[in-house]
Design a protein around this motif. Structure first.
Motif, short mmCIF file in Angstrom:
data_model
loop_
_atom_site.label_atom_id
_atom_site.label_comp_id
_atom_site.label_asym_id
_atom_site.label_seq_id
_atom_site.Cartn_x
_atom_site.Cartn_y
_atom_site.Cartn_z
N LEU A 162 5.32 13.34 -12.42
CA LEU A 162 6.06 12.00 -11.68
C LEU A 162 5.29 11.19 -10.75
O LEU A 162 4.05 11.65 -10.55
CB LEU A 162 7.22 12.72 -10.82
CG LEU A 162 8.12 13.70 -11.53
CD1 LEU A 162 9.08 14.26 -10.21
CD2 LEU A 162 9.26 12.71 -12.16
N ARG A 163 5.22 10.15 -11.00
CA ARG A 163 4.67 9.09 -10.24
C ARG A 163 5.67 7.90 -9.98
O ARG A 163 6.72 7.74 -10.64
CB ARG A 163 3.57 8.35 -10.97
CG ARG A 163 3.68 7.46 -11.91
CD ARG A 163 2.48 6.78 -12.41
NE ARG A 163 2.65 5.85 -13.41
CZ ARG A 163 1.65 5.12 -14.04
NH1 ARG A 163 0.50 5.19 -13.66
NH2 ARG A 163 1.88 4.22 -15.17
N CYS A 164 5.43 7.07 -9.04
CA CYS A 164 6.40 5.87 -8.75
C CYS A 164 5.48 4.66 -8.86
O CYS A 164 4.42 4.56 -8.12
CB CYS A 164 6.83 6.20 -7.23
SG CYS A 164 8.15 4.96 -6.78
N LEU A 165 6.05 3.70 -9.39
CA LEU A 165 5.55 2.20 -9.26
C LEU A 165 6.13 1.58 -8.17
O LEU A 165 7.33 1.43 -8.18
CB LEU A 165 5.89 1.44 -10.58
CG LEU A 165 5.31 2.03 -12.07
CD1 LEU A 165 5.59 1.09 -13.20
CD2 LEU A 165 3.83 2.28 -11.80
N VAL A 166 5.32 1.17 -7.23
CA VAL A 166 5.72 0.38 -5.96
C VAL A 166 5.55 -0.97 -5.99
O VAL A 166 4.31 -1.36 -6.59
CB VAL A 166 5.13 1.02 -4.61
CG1 VAL A 166 5.62 0.56 -3.62
CG2 VAL A 166 5.35 2.59 -4.71
N SER A 167 6.45 -1.75 -5.85
CA SER A 167 6.34 -3.13 -5.89
C SER A 167 6.73 -4.03 -4.82
O SER A 167 7.54 -3.70 -4.22
CB SER A 167 6.82 -3.79 -7.25
OG SER A 167 8.47 -3.55 -7.09
N SER A 168 6.08 -5.06 -4.70
CA SER A 168 6.42 -6.39 -3.89
C SER A 168 6.96 -7.62 -4.66
O SER A 168 6.95 -7.45 -6.01
CB SER A 168 5.29 -6.52 -2.80
OG SER A 168 4.13 -7.39 -3.59
N GLN A 170 5.91 6.95 0.12
CA GLN A 170 5.90 6.01 1.23
C GLN A 170 4.95 4.97 1.10
O GLN A 170 3.79 5.21 0.91
CB GLN A 170 5.59 6.72 2.67
CG GLN A 170 6.64 8.02 3.06
CD GLN A 170 6.21 8.75 4.30
OE1 GLN A 170 5.09 8.54 4.77
NE2 GLN A 170 7.13 9.41 5.03
N ALA A 171 5.66 3.70 1.40
CA ALA A 171 5.01 2.56 0.86
C ALA A 171 4.84 1.41 2.09
O ALA A 171 6.20 1.33 2.61
CB ALA A 171 5.21 2.03 -0.32
N MET A 172 4.12 0.69 2.36
CA MET A 172 4.06 -0.47 3.22
C MET A 172 4.17 -1.83 2.52
O MET A 172 3.48 -1.95 1.43
CB MET A 172 2.92 -0.43 4.10
CG MET A 172 2.80 -1.47 5.22
SD MET A 172 1.39 -1.60 6.25
CE MET A 172 -0.04 -1.96 5.17
N GLY A 173 5.13 -2.78 2.72
CA GLY A 173 5.36 -3.71 2.23
C GLY A 173 5.86 -3.86 0.89
O GLY A 173 5.87 -4.73 -0.02
N ALA A 226 0.71 -1.45 -0.17
CA ALA A 226 0.09 -0.05 0.03
C ALA A 226 0.71 1.22 -0.26
O ALA A 226 1.79 1.36 0.88
CB ALA A 226 -0.97 0.09 1.34
N VAL A 227 0.40 2.16 -0.82
CA VAL A 227 1.09 3.75 -0.79
C VAL A 227 0.55 4.33 0.36
O VAL A 227 -0.80 4.67 0.29
CB VAL A 227 1.05 4.40 -2.00
CG1 VAL A 227 1.61 5.73 -1.92
CG2 VAL A 227 1.60 3.36 -3.19
N GLN A 228 1.32 4.77 1.26
CA GLN A 228 0.87 5.42 2.48
C GLN A 228 0.96 6.97 2.53
O GLN A 228 0.23 7.75 2.97
CB GLN A 228 1.49 4.83 3.80
CG GLN A 228 1.28 3.42 4.07
CD GLN A 228 1.97 2.87 5.10
OE1 GLN A 228 3.23 2.90 5.27
NE2 GLN A 228 1.30 2.32 6.00
N GLY A 229 2.11 7.21 1.72
CA GLY A 229 2.57 8.63 1.59
C GLY A 229 2.46 9.19 0.07
O GLY A 229 3.49 8.59 -0.45
N GLN A 230 1.77 9.78 -0.48
CA GLN A 230 1.75 10.07 -1.98
C GLN A 230 2.91 11.14 -2.17
O GLN A 230 2.98 11.94 -1.21
CB GLN A 230 0.42 10.50 -2.35
CG GLN A 230 -0.88 9.53 -2.33
CD GLN A 230 -0.75 8.26 -3.18
OE1 GLN A 230 0.24 8.29 -4.17
NE2 GLN A 230 -1.46 7.36 -2.87
N PRO A 231 3.50 11.14 -3.35
CA PRO A 231 4.49 12.05 -3.50
C PRO A 231 3.88 13.64 -3.88
O PRO A 231 2.50 13.50 -4.13
CB PRO A 231 4.86 11.66 -5.05
CG PRO A 231 4.10 10.85 -5.81
CD PRO A 231 3.24 10.09 -4.42
#
Length: 408
Positions: free
Chosen positions: A316-322, A258-261, A237-242
């Motif tokens: 800008l955006r971020c791809l957050v992955s597990s 900021q992201a969890m996991g 989960a993205v907890q803190g957006q840019p």
């Protein structure tokens, strides 16, 4: 052989029955496939199986002492969430038939290394029947024609688990071992390697054979079952957006998520809302008009963007992955201010990096040494141009300022 039906304590379970205990989960699985490999020493050319029969065999018979049996079994782990940590494994087989007397020997589980098949063959005893299309047998992992590398099955030699099945036992249980945990965890991470286990034991001991109920028995409570205890993964989960950011040309500014996991980050950018997203490259990033900005930390939670041109905007955006999934953050607007902006006009820097009171060649030599990994007695930040890297670009910027140019 004496047929002894042992139903024990009957309980029902579905293909995947799950429960939660103290924050950990438990699931009980029925097999996705099982079969028996038969080796008749008097008729070694026989390709025999029991793909759809109600029995799963292991060991050597006493009446027909020339026949060896190895059982194959595989479970589908798809009901366990990707990224879970396996904490316990227990395989239970219900005894169907046993000899009136005979040996009690270890029966080992070995991790299989190749895919195998389950056809329509049905044997009503321990001798097996000719393989049907799709069956595994002693020589073929899929009949007809797809061979095991080693007759009798391709598997890891050290056993993953071991148990004994005394005469009169209602069930056989292989409980948690480090290797069983490793097997299931590995299959969960890479499902294509899940070929299950082969059951091997008592092949030199007449009377060691045990017939267990297979997945084809009518009563679900008698079928093999695999209990897996696991800790669910931390949800991604993205907890803190840019957030939107502004900066002056040649002055770096951070953008963070900021992201969890999360185990990986990849920033993307585009010139406007109609353009396609493009990965942010470490270092120089260009568009059709030329160099747009320099990035540092493009695969980290924080990326530093240093615009090379004034009066421009980027998204800008971020791809957050597990290990299991990827989610995209919300987009943020990055604005490069005009060089005439009062904020940019106030940007200053100190070229006296060696702190001797003069801005000269000595400062340039000092920075060259620090960038190269030398000592830094004045404790300056070698990232003079503030682009997130200490490199030749910082030396060039300092040379320019010492010569009377503007601060980066």
């Amino acid at each position: 052989m004496r047929h002894t039906r042992r139903f024990g304590s009957v309980f029902l379970f579905a293909v995947a029955a799950a429960s939660t205990i103290s924050g950990a989960d438990t699931i009980t699985l029925a097999p996705a496939a099982d079969n028996t490999l038969f080796r008749d020493r008097n008729f070694p050319e026989h390709h025999y199986s029991n793909g759809a029969g109600e029995g799963l065999f292991c060991g050597r018979t006493s009446v027909h002492a020339e026949i060896q049996h190895r059982g194959l079994i595989r479970f589908d782990l798809g009901a366990i969430p990707c990224g879970a940590t396996v904490t316990g494994v227990e395989l239970t087989l219900t005894v169907s038939t046993e000899p009136p007397f005979g040996a009690v020997v270890p029966m080992d589980l070995h991790r299989l290394l190749a895919a195998w098949g389950e056809g329509a063959s049905v044997s009503f005893g321990g001798r097996g029947v000719p393989s049907q299309p799709g069956d595994a047998n002693w020589f073929e992992r899929v009949s007809p024609g797809i061979l095991w590398t080693t007759p009798g099955g391709d598997f890891v030699t050290p056993p993953s688990g071991t148990t004994t099945v005394p005469l009169g036992a209602a069930t056989a249980t292989w409980s948690t071992t480090p290797q069983m945990l490793s097997d299931v965890q590995g299959w969960l991470a890479t499902p294509s390697t899940n070929h299950g286990w082969i059951l091997v034991g008592g092949e030199q001991s007449p009377g060691s054979v045990r017939q267990f109920f297979s997945r084809d028995v009518g009563n679900p409570a008698l079928r093999p079952r695999l209990r897996v205890d696991f800790t669910p993964p931390t949800p991604l989960a993205v907890q803190g957006q840019p957030s939107d950011q502004t900066s002056c040309p040649n002055l770096g500014a951070p953008v963070s998520v900021q992201a969890m996991g999360a185990s990986g980050f990849q920033w993307q950018w585009r010139a406007n809302a109609m353009a396609d997203w493009t990965p942010v490259m470490e270092g120089t990033n260009s568009d059709l008009s030329g160099v747009a900005f320099v990035a540092a930390g493009s695969s980290a939670a924080t990326v530093t963007i240093t615009p090379e041109v004034p009066s421009r905007e980027w998204l800008l955006r971020c791809l957050v992955s597990s290990s299991c999934e990827t989610v995209a953050s919300e987009q943020a607007l990055f604005t490069s201010r005009s060089t005439s902006d009062p904020v940019c006009a106030s940007v200053t820097c100190d070229p006296d990096v060696n702190q001797d009171g003069n801005a000269d060649q000595g400062d340039i030599d000092y920075l060259i040494n620090v960038v190269a990994g030398g000592e830094n007695p004045s404790g300056i930040d070698p990232d003079f141009n503030r682009d997130g890297n200490a490199d030749q670009g910082d030396v060039d910027s300092l040379i320019n300022v010492v010569a009377g140019g503007n601060c980066p």
